[in-house]
Design an enzyme around this catalytic site. Structure first.
Site: not given
Lengths: 474, 500
Positions: A211, A245
């Site tokens: 990720e 993010c």
């Protein structure tokens, strides 16, 4: 103090014993994890505030509640997820057989957390790993020391110590941890480290979920209620001080939209944080002096014009919500993921220009479009790629557990959240239980071969348009 | 040269040619025509490569491939369509779905044992998912590789789907380029190198590797049928099948009958001299032939054992009472040698299997449901066939792939399409319902925190068509019942009402 390999060996022995397989065991551990979070909310909030100056609201929304939700969801659905999947197509040849897909645990998995959401980025994968029947080693980010200590203290108190362990340490400890064999590695963080994790996993043929991040673009285009758009944009950009993010990294809009947007942004920021965001309880801080320095460098090198914010304070790692205009593709702010409360606005003349620009960059983790016009949303969707997409809002697509959360290309591989996490940490084993009957029909496939047999086999096994599946040979 | 092929494929992909569904279907149908038109040439190439019999070719390579193509053509629209997901109260008026998208330029590295199926089946999925694909057939099956290189450009878009032939150095050069996915079928040694090369570009990989696929035979089983099925799966393609039963586990009491069953079947299949049977294959090359002969050293074959180096012929061979530490039991055999290892009971068998690396396939022959259940629950493997061998490969609704050392990822049927797609999570909201969203904005206070928590805890609702129809129907029925009840009550009350 047990060494890394001792811990891993212990977990592997436990896994081999099969104790993590039964539904009851997994359910109990998930329940205990629920208690861990519920009973220690205040401690968690305090740790997050110590590490990241995280406002209580953000701690609750984006760390505690999201973890609790995922736990509730997993516990509610665990039985269904664990069931062998029988509803798959069969054909003439396999009509008498039992065909199904089992979901099986992988073994001992490694979960490496990140510093920006130090609780949920390590606990959500843990929920999935437990639900899927694995043992897990957690390696929280060493940058958030208070949270790291808290996890190291609480996990062994609530969860089975033979199945789940927390290993703390810095870069060197992580490197040596990666020399061991795991059955899956789940990493959240940067591309640079991701590469070294993949290289460490290759000799063991360990599957990896990454990720990562990237520069998530945000289009504001066409007919749009600029006030509402500004609110949602500000919320998603400055949440956790831009250290998400999936925060919108930069904005793409026409000069006209920009001119309408700026006053809306100013007004929203004032409503959110008051005239001095540095004094607002709802404004966070940059995680470390090193990260603060990185952001300040980018800001200093930028050739864009600061139109909102720009203030900063080194002592408490504060940077005001800052907006710049006249930012070009070559600008210092456009070379890497910002990961801070700095919002560059790039002016475009057409949607195509914006899309071309995005497609020249690496595939981002998220992509946003604010527009009332369906055609704009559709055009962007059809002509770009990204991990996830959200129209007319930011970040919230990751809160829906039915949607897989993950990247593509440089923004990552694999996904999780809800059932997707369960699948990530499981092996899908295809099983066919053949009946003893129909051996006379089986004879068609055995040597000595003949045209006659082949003819019949072809007829029996060729895919018919309306059947559910195909079979290649009896 | 490799670099240019990849570059051209990327440019063609970026131009958007491979994306329209009509284009993908047209390419797949063209691939179908290639297989139908050129069957004879493909069979000849296979005969030259591996002495494949003319019947094994359609049976093991082409029928499966044709079925995959038909399935993809027929289901493509469905597979490529957005897949709606459940929503909660917060997202009730929004669109939430997963959109499958092409990844870009993928690399498919084929294997030599089924050079057409193992190279083209992944290609079917790659095309269906809208990608460009560089195809690298195995150089060990050189006639098939050259034929593929000659044929594919005549049927498929030359820029989008180039064929790159060559050996180790060409493959290494290819792997230095950046791809959006690498699909490799082969052995784990090279698999690790592929993964390492892909790591540099953060490229996801699918690895279809191998391993020692165990075959457990329970003592209370129809040995005649079991041995026939096992023999078929073991010796087809001369044992060079990634999911061939690698070795047998059984109790000592039935070992001799198992051997007899296999011996009998071999006679039925290939006659007294398999060397002269047109249906029996050969070893792919001298190196593998030597490797196999070395494995046999020091052991006396109970069945077979003959060989002829000039033809790379090894007779179907069975070896009894093989000790676990024998060389035969240290690596994947991938040849016509079948060791039998005795175990005391099912517990011993399960223990034996679990001590070793996770295999690509696991086979269990038993009429006892408890035995089957235990085998399934207490071991793991890529896939399983119970009471037969190989067959789970043939149902394309089952995912085919390994776990642990036997591989990562899965394919066949829709699974190939999914493997070569990016599943993009999409949430398209409206700017309405802003009042609901006000709770999340700063400045924050206790009440807002409480309200947001409540809002986040709403359950997920399935808005699929089925549920919708059910909900509407149930509501109508409930309403109908309510009306009926009301009418009844009124009538009943009406009896004693004097208002009229």
């Amino acid at each position: 103090m047990a060494s890394q390999s001792e811990v891993i060996d212990r977990l592997r022995a436990t896994f081999r014993s099969g104790v993590t397989f039964p539904e009851q065991f997994r359910m109990t551990q998930l329940q205990n994890l629920l208690y861990l979070v519920e009973e220690n909310e205040q401690l968690i909030q305090d740790a997050l505030h110590k590490d990241l100056h995280k406002p209580k609201f953000e701690s609750v929304l984006s760390e505690i509640q999201i973890t609790l939700n995922d736990l509730y969801f997993a516990m509610e659905n665990l039985r269904t997820w664990m069931q062998p999947e029988y509803n798959i197509g069969k054909n003439l040849a396999t009509r008498m057989d039992d065909c199904f897909i089992r979901r099986e645990p992988l073994g001992v998995v490694l979960i490496i957390g990140a510093w920006n959401y130090p609780l949920h980025l390590i606990l959500l994968p843990l929920v999935a790993a437990i639900a899927a029947g694995n043992c897990a080693i957690l390696k929280p980010s060493e940058i958030c020391q208070a949270t790291e200590q808290l996890l190291a203290e609480l996990i062994p108190k609530y969860l089975s110590q033979d199945c789940y362990a927390v290993l703390c340490g810095g870069a060197e400890d992580t490197k040596s941890l990666l020399k061991n064999k795991f059955d899956h590695i789940f990493y959240t963080g940067s591309q640079v480290v991701a590469r070294s994790i993949l290289l460490a996993a290759a000799p063991h043929l360990t599957p990896v979920t990454l990720e990562l991040g990237g520069k998530s673009p945000c289009f504001i285009y066409g007919h749009i209620d600029i006030q509402k758009a500004a609110k949602r944009l500000c919320w998603s950009k400055f949440f956790n001080t831009g250290q998400s993010c999936v925060a919108p990294d930069y904005v793409l809009c026409t000069a006209q939209t920009r001119d309408a947007l700026l006053p809306a942004l100013r007004e929203t920021l004032r409503t959110f944080y008051g005239p001095d965001p540095g004094a607002s309880l709802d404004m966070g801080r940059i995680v470390t002096p090193h990260h603060w320095r990185r952001l300040m460098d980018m800001l200093e090198k930028s050739k864009g014009k600061v139109v909102i914010g720009g203030e900063s304070r080194e002592e408490d790692r504060y940077i005001a919500p800052t907006v710049l205009v006249d930012v070009q593709e070559s600008d210092a702010l456009m070379q890497e993921e910002i990961f801070g409360p700095i919002l560059p606005i790039l002016t475009i003349e057409s949607l195509e220009e914006g899309i071309d620009y995005i497609n020249r960059q690496e595939k981002p983790l998220a992509l946003y479009v604010f527009s009332d016009e369906t055609s704009v949303v559709t055009t962007v969707l059809n002509n770009t790629s990204s991990g996830g997409f959200c129209g007319n809002d930011g970040i919230v697509h990751m809160a829906l557990p039915g949607l897989p959360f993950g990247g593509v290309g440089a923004s990552g591989m694999g996904s999780y959240h809800g059932r997707w996490g369960f699948e990530t940490f499981s092996h899908r084993r295809g099983c066919m239980n053949r009946s003893w009957l129909l051996e006379r029909v089986n004879v068609l496939r055995y040597p000595p071969y003949s045209d006659y047999n082949l003819g019949w086999l072809r007829w029996a096994t060729t895919f018919k348009k309306n059947s559910w599946g195909g079979c290649s040979v009896m | 040269m490799e670099k240019q092929a990849v570059q051209r494929a990327r440019e063609a992909f970026l131009a958007g040619r491979s994306r329209p569904l009509e284009f993908r279907v047209q390419q797949l149908k063209s691939l179908q025509r290639m297989i139908t038109d050129r069957q004879g040439e493909i069979a000849t190439a296979l005969k030259q490569d591996i002495n494949r019999s003319q019947y094994d070719t359609p049976l093991f390579e082409l029928i499966g491939l044709e079925n995959e193509i038909s399935l993809a053509v027929s289901k493509l629209a469905q597979w490529a369509a957005p897949r709606p997901v459940e929503r909660n109260l917060l997202t009730i008026s929004d669109q939430a779905y997963i959109q499958p998208e092409p990844l870009g330029v993928v690399l498919i590295i084929g294997a030599w044992n089924y050079p057409w199926a193992l190279t083209l089946q992944p290609l079917v999925g790659a095309i269906a998912a809208g990608n460009a694909a560089v195809v690298k057939p195995s150089e060990l099956s050189e006639y098939s590789a050259s034929l593929l290189k000659a044929l594919l450009p005549r049927y498929l878009d030359q820029e989008l789907y180039p064929v790159v032939c060559g050996g180790v150095s060409e493959t290494q050069e290819l792997l230095r380029q950046r791809f959006d996915h690498v699909f490799y079928t082969g052995n784990s040694t090279v698999g690790k190198l592929v993964m390492e090369a892909a790591a540099r570009h953060l490229t996801p990989v699918t690895l279809e590797l191998g391993g020692k696929s165990p075959c457990y035979i329970d003592k209370d089983v129809d040995l005649r049928v079991a041995c026939r099925r096992i023999t078929w799966g073991k010796f087809v393609n001369c044992g060079q099948t990634c999911i061939a039963p690698d070795y047998i586990l059984c109790e000592p009491s039935i070992q001799n009958r198992v051997v007899e069953g296999i011996r009998q079947t071999l006679l039925e299949f290939y006659g007294p001299d398999p060397k002269s049977s047109p249906d029996y294959g050969r070893i792919i090359n001298q190196r593998h032939f030597n490797r196999l002969m070395t494995l046999l050293e020091g052991y006396t074959a109970t069945v077979g054992g003959q060989s002829d180096s000039s033809q790379r012929y090894i007779a179907p061979t069975v070896v009894k009472d093989v000790p676990p530490q024998a060389r035969l039991m240290q690596e994947e055999i991938f040849g016509p040698l079948l060791p039998i290892v005795t175990v005391s009971d099912i517990d011993d068998a399960i223990h034996f299997i679990n001590e070793r690396e996770k295999p690509l396939a696991l086979y269990v022959f038993s009429s006892n449901k408890k035995v089957i259940k235990r085998m399934l629950a207490e071991t793991t493997s890529g896939g399983v066939t119970v009471n037969d061998v190989i067959m789970h490969y043939t149902l394309n609704s089952l995912p085919f792939g390994g776990v642990g050392q036997s591989g990562t990822g899965r394919y066949h049927g829709k699974h190939t399409f999914d493997q070569f797609s990016h599943h993009r999570a999409c949430l398209v909201k409206s700017l309405g319902l802003e009042e609901v969203h006000m709770v999340r904005y700063p400045p924050q206070n206790h009440q807002k925190v409480r309200r947001v928590r409540l809002a986040m805890r709403t359950p997920l609702v399935d808005f699929s068509k089925g549920t919708y129809i059910w909900a509407v129907t149930a509501s109508i029925v409930a309403l109908g019942l309510l009306v009926a009840l009301t009418v009844i009550l009124i009538l009943a009350a009406g009896v004693s009402c004097t208002c009229l």
